[in-house]
Design a protein around this motif. Structure first.
Motif, short mmCIF file in Angstrom:
data_model
loop_
_atom_site.label_atom_id
_atom_site.label_comp_id
_atom_site.label_asym_id
_atom_site.label_seq_id
_atom_site.Cartn_x
_atom_site.Cartn_y
_atom_site.Cartn_z
N UNK A 676 0.88 -1.17 0.00
CA UNK A 676 0.00 0.00 0.00
C UNK A 676 0.91 1.21 0.00
N UNK A 677 0.85 2.01 -1.08
CA UNK A 677 1.74 3.15 -1.25
C UNK A 677 0.92 4.40 -1.50
N UNK A 678 1.45 5.52 -1.03
CA UNK A 678 0.81 6.81 -1.29
C UNK A 678 1.89 7.80 -1.67
N UNK A 679 1.45 8.91 -2.26
CA UNK A 679 2.38 9.98 -2.63
C UNK A 679 2.18 11.20 -1.76
N UNK A 680 1.89 10.92 -0.45
CA UNK A 680 1.62 12.00 0.47
C UNK A 680 2.88 12.61 1.07
N UNK A 681 2.75 13.12 2.29
CA UNK A 681 3.83 13.88 2.92
C UNK A 681 4.89 13.01 3.58
N UNK A 682 4.66 11.71 3.71
CA UNK A 682 5.65 10.84 4.33
C UNK A 682 5.62 10.90 5.85
#
Length: 760
Positions: A676-682
Motif C-alpha cells: 500500500x503506497x501513497x504519494x503524500x507527505x511521508x
C-alpha cells in the motif's frame, strides 16, 4: 787435597759465600751480639771478683763495647767491610794485650788448646765442640786449683784465677764464634744446594713449559700468531687462526699482518710490535673488528705481549671471537633494562633485599613515595631498622610464609608503617631467587587500606541494603500486583478499542456502501416510477377504447429502455452489496478459508472506493498474478482497510488530492506481496520506528486512537504469519510492504516472528 787447597788459597767461589754483603750482615750481627755479651759478662765478672790484673784493662774492654751501636747502625745500612776491619783491629789489640800479659809461651799453649775446640766444633759439630770446651775448661780450672792446693804455683792466687778466667772467656767466645760461623756456613751450603736443585728444576720446568706452550699454541682454542717485532712478519700461526680468518697457514706465514687486510688500519703494525718488544705495556682485551676472507666481520678481543724465546724477542698475539658473547651481553643488557624499567615504573611498591641480612638493595619510586624514605636512606638498612615492619614477629611471619610457600608468597595481608608513623594495611607478594651463590628477595606491596575500608563500608552498606531491599521488595510486590491489575485493565481496554476500531471501520464501510448504493437504487426507483406511469397511461387508454397503435409502441419502447436501465442499476447495486456482504462477513469473522488473493483485494478495494468519493484521493488497484491462500481473509481485509484509512487521514492535507495504490503480486509459489503506497507527505524519521507501537498517534485528541497500524502489525505478524516493512522518504510518500505466506500458521498466531523493519 786439591779441593782443600783450592778452598784455602784459591779464588773466590762462585757459589754461596760470606764475601757478599747480604750474606755477611746476619753473620756479623750474630757475632756482634755474642761477642758483646761475652765481653760485657767477662769484664763485669772480673771487676766483681777482683781477679783482674788491672782496672784499666777491664775498663778498656767495656769501653770497646761503645763501638757496638755504631756497628749495628752500619750493618743496618749494609756497610759491612768497615765493621769487619774495626772488629779485626779490636781483636788483634786484645790478642796483643793478652800475649804481653801472659807471655808468648802461655799464649801459644792456650792457642794449642783452642785447636781442640776449633776442630771439635767445625768437624764434629756443635755438641762435640761443646764437650771439648767443657773438657778444656775443666782442665784449666782443675790444673789451677791443684797448683794452688799443693803450693806449686809460682803466681799468686789472683793471677791464677785471672789467667783461668781469661782463658775460659776466650775459649767460650771462640766456641760461640765457631758455632755461629759453622751454622751460617751450613745454611749457605744448603742454600747453594737448594739453588742448584731449583736451577735444575727450573730447566726441566722450562723444557716442559716450552713443550706445553708448543702444544697450546698449536691446539689452543684462541687464534694465535707469532710476530717478529723487527719487521712485523708472521712467523707462525695456529689452526684456530686459520679457522677464524679462513686463510691458509702457508699464505699467512712470512707475510706482514697489516698487508693481509684482516685488521683495521694502524692495529698491530711494526711500530706497535717494536714498542711491545721494548717494554711497552702488553695489549689486553682491545676490541676490534676482524675482516675474514669470506667477508665476515667479527668482533674480536686482541691481546698481545712480547716474550723471549731462546733469547730472541717475539710478539705473541691472540684473537678471541666475542661476537656471540657481545650479542648475548646485548640481549642481557636489554633484558636488564626492561626488568629495571618494569621495576621502576611498576604501580606497586617494589623492593630488592638480601635474603640473608634483609637489607634493602634497591627500591622503586612508588616505594619512596609511599614510605617517605629516600632511596639513599633505605639502601643498606632493613625494614625493621627503618620501622617499615613494626616488630620482629612480623619478620618471622613473612619468613614463615616464604618457607611454607616454597620461596613464594602471594597477597600476604600485613600491616606496614610509613616514616611519619602512619600504619597502612598492605597486600604483599614476594619471591626468593638466587644469582650464583647469593640469594635475594623481591617484594611487591600494594596499599589496600582504602580497599579494606571500602569493603567494610560495603559490608555495612550491604547489611543495610538487605533491610532496604526487603522493604523495597514488599513495596514492589504491592506495586507489581497493582501493575498486573492495571495491565489487565489496559488489555481489556485495548481489546475494547480494537473492537470499537473494527466496528468503526465497518460503520465507515457501511456508510460508504450506503452512499454508493443510493445512486443505482435511486435510479431504479425513478425508472420503476416511469414504467408504472407509462403502464397507467396505456391502461387508461385501453379502458377508454382510445388506445392507438403508435401510443402503445411508444409506451413499450419507453418501458423497454427503463427495464434495461433498471436492470443495469440493480446489477451494480447487487455487485456492491455482494462485495460488502463478503467483506463485512470476513471482517466480523475470524474464520479461516481458502480464497483467491487477487479476487479478495478486488472486493476490498471495491468496498473502500465509496468512502473516498467525497475526497480528491484516487484509490487504485494493481495486480500481478493470483495465488489461492489458505489464510484469514477477514484479517487481510482489516489490514488493507486500516492502511488505506491511515494514508487517507495522515498522508494528505485535508482538501488536497492524492493517490493511494494497493498492489498485489505473486513472489513465489508460497509467498505473495501486498503493498500500500501513497504519494503524500511521508513520515518523519523520528516517528518511523514508533508507528507500529500501540497508542502512538500524531493526532491525539483529534480522533486518532493510535491503534490502527498496531492492529495492522499484530494481524500481519501474528495472524497472517507475514512480515511488514515501512519505507518512507519524505516528499516521495510512504510504502508499506507486506509479505504473506500461502498458508497461514495454525492457530492464527505466531509465537516467534520478527517485528518489523523500517527503511528510510
Amino acid at each position: 787435597m786439591r779441593d782443600t787447597w783450592q778452598r784455602l788459597f784459591g779464588g773466590e767461589s762462585t757459589g754461596p759465600a760470606f764475601g757478599l754483603s747480604d750474606q755477611l750482615v746476619p753473620v756479623l750481627r750474630d757475632l756482634l751480639v755474642v761477642v758483646g755479651l761475652l765481653v760485657f759478662a767477662f769484664a763485669s765478672f772480673m771487676l766483681l771478683t777482683g781477679w783482674h790484673s788491672s782496672h784499666a784493662a777491664m775498663y778498656s774492654l767495656l769501653g770497646a763495647l761503645l763501638f757496638w751501636p755504631l756497628f749495628f747502625v752500619l750493618i743496618r745500612r749494609r756497610v759491612v767491610r768497615p765493621v769487619v776491619v774495626i772488629l779485626m783491629l779490636l781483636c788483634c789489640a786484645i790478642a796483643v794485650s793478652i800475649a804481653l800479659r801472659l807471655g808468648t809461651i802461655r799464649t801459644l799453649q792456650m792457642s794449642g788448646v783452642f785447636v781442640a775446640v776449633v776442630v771439635g766444633t767445625l768437624v764434629l759439630g756443635r755438641r762435640a765442640g761443646g764437650i771439648a770446651l767443657l773438657m778444656v775448661l775443666a782442665l784449666v780450672w782443675g790444673g789451677g786449683l791443684l797448683q794452688l792446693a799443693h803450693g806449686s804455683a809460682s803466681d799468686s792466687r789472683a793471677l791464677v784465677f785471672n789467667q783461668a778466667a781469661t782463658f775460659s772467656f776466650f775459649a767460650i767466645m771462640l766456641y760461640a764464634i765457631l758455632v755461629i760461623v759453622r751454622q751460617h756456613y751450613i745454611e749457605a751450603l744448603s742454600e747453594r744446594d737448594r739453588s742448584a736443585q731449583a736451577q735444575q728444576l727450573a730447566s726441566e720446568a722450562l723444557a716442559e713449559s716450552e713443550d706445553k706452550f708448543a702444544t697450546l699454541f698449536r691446539e689452543g682454542p684462541l687464534a694465535t700468531l707469532i710476530l717478529s717485532p723487527d719487521d712485523g712478519l708472521i712467523r707462525e700461526v695456529n689452526e684456530a687462526f686459520v679457522r677464524l680468518t679462513g686463510m691458509n697457514a702457508a699464505d699467512a706465514q712470512g707475510a706482514r699482518l697489516d698487508t693481509l687486510g684482516l685488521l683495521p688500519e694502524g692495529e698491530l703494525q711494526v711500530p706497535a710490535c717494536q714498542a711491545l718488544a721494548a717494554g711497552a705495556p702488553p695489549i689486553e682485551g682491545r676490541q676490534l673488528v676482524l675482516s675474514t676472507r669470506d667477508q665476515r666481520r667479527l668482533v674480536c678481543e686482541l691481546s698481545a705481549r712480547a716474550v723471549s724465546v731462546r733469547g730472541q724477542p717475539v710478539v705473541i698475539a691472540q684473537f678471541a671471537d666475542v661476537t656471540a658473547r657481545q650479542e648475548a651481553e646485548q640481549r642481557v643488557r636489554e633484558s636488564e633494562s626492561r626488568m629495571a624499567a618494569a621495576f621502576e615504573v611498576s604501580p606497586d611498591a617494589w623492593t630488592l633485599n638480601d635474603l640473608a641480612t634483609g637489607r634493602y638493595l634497591a627500591v622503586n619510586r612508588i616505594w619512596e613515595t609511599w614510605s617517605g624514605y629516600a632511596r639513599a636512606e633505605a639502601i643498606g638498612h632493613t625494614a625493621l631498622e627503618l620501622g617499615i615492619v613494626r616488630s620482629e614477629q612480623d619478620i618471622l611471619r613473612i619468613r614463615a610464609a616464604l618457607q611454607a610457600g616454597g620461596g613464594a608468597v602471594d597477597q600476604l595481608d600485613i600491616v606496614l608503617q610509613r616514616r611519619n608513623g602512619e600504619t597502612r594495611r598492605c597486600s604483599m607478594s614476594a619471591r626468593v631467587f638466587a644469582v650464583g651463590e647469593m640469594r635475594y628477595l623481591i617484594t611487591s606491596s600494594r596499599d589496600t587500606t582504602d580497599e579494606w575500608a571500602t569493603r567494610e563500608a560495603l559490608a555495612e552498606l550491604n547489611h543495610s541494603l538487605e533491610e532496604k531491599v526487603a522493604e523495597r521488595t514488599a513495596e514492589l510486590e504491592q506495586v507489581n500486583r497493582e501493575l498486573i491489575r492495571t495491565v489487565a485493565e489496559l488489555g481489556s481496554a485495548q481489546d475494547e478499542l480494537v473492537r470499537q476500531e473494527k466496528l468503526a471501520s465497518l460503520g465507515a464501510m457501511v456508510a460508504g456502501v450506503a452512499h454508493e448504493l443510493n445512486t443505482p437504487i435511486g435510479n431504479s426507483v425513478t425508472l420503476a416510477t416511469t414504467v408504472s406511469h407509462e403502464a397507467a397511461v396505456i391502461l387508461r387508454a385501453a379502458q377508454s377504447g382510445g388506445l392507438r397503435r403508435s401510443e402503445l409502441l411508444n409506451a413499450l419502447r419507453t418501458c423497454d429502455e427503463a427495464a434495461h436501465l433498471l436492470t443495469r442499476n440493480l446489477a451494480a447495486a447487487h455487485e456492491l452489496i455482494s462485495s460488502f456482504k463478503q467483506v463485512a462477513v470476513d471482517q466480523t469473522s475470524e474464520a479461516r478459508r481458502v480464497f483467491g488473493f487477487a479476487h479478495s483485494l478486488e472486493e476490498i478495494v471495491a468496498t473502500l472506493r465509496p468512502s473516498l468519493r467525497a475526497t480528491a484521493i484516487a484509490l487504485e488497484l494493481e495486480l500481478d498474478g493470483d495465488l489461492r491462500l489458505d489464510s484469514y481473509p477477514g484479517a487481510l481485509a482489516r489490514v488493507v482497510t486500516n492502511l488505506v484509512d491511515n494514508a487517507r487521514v495522515h498522508a494528505f492535507v485535508p482538501g488536497a488530492g492524492g493517490r493511494i495504490v494497493v498492489s498485489g503480486r505473486v513472489i513465489s509459489d508460497d509467498t505473495v506481496e501486498l503493498m500500500v503506497a501513497d504519494n503524500g507527505c511521508g513520515i518523519p524519521p523520528e516517528n518511523q520506528r514508533k508507528v507500529f507501537d500501540p497508542f502512538f498517534t500524531t493526532r491525539l485528541g483529534q480522533g486518532g486512537s493510535g491503534l490502527g497500524l498496531h492492529i495492522v502489525f499484530t494481524l500481519v505478524t501474528r495472524v497472517l504469519g507475514g512480515r511488514i516493512a515501512l519505507e518512507s522518504a519524505g516528499a516521495e510518500g510512504t510504502r508499506v510492504r507486506i509479505s504473506l505466506p500461502r498458508v497461514a500458521p495454525n492457530g492464527g498466531e505466531l509465537a516467534e516472528q520478527p517485528l518489523h523493519a523500517v527503511t528510510q
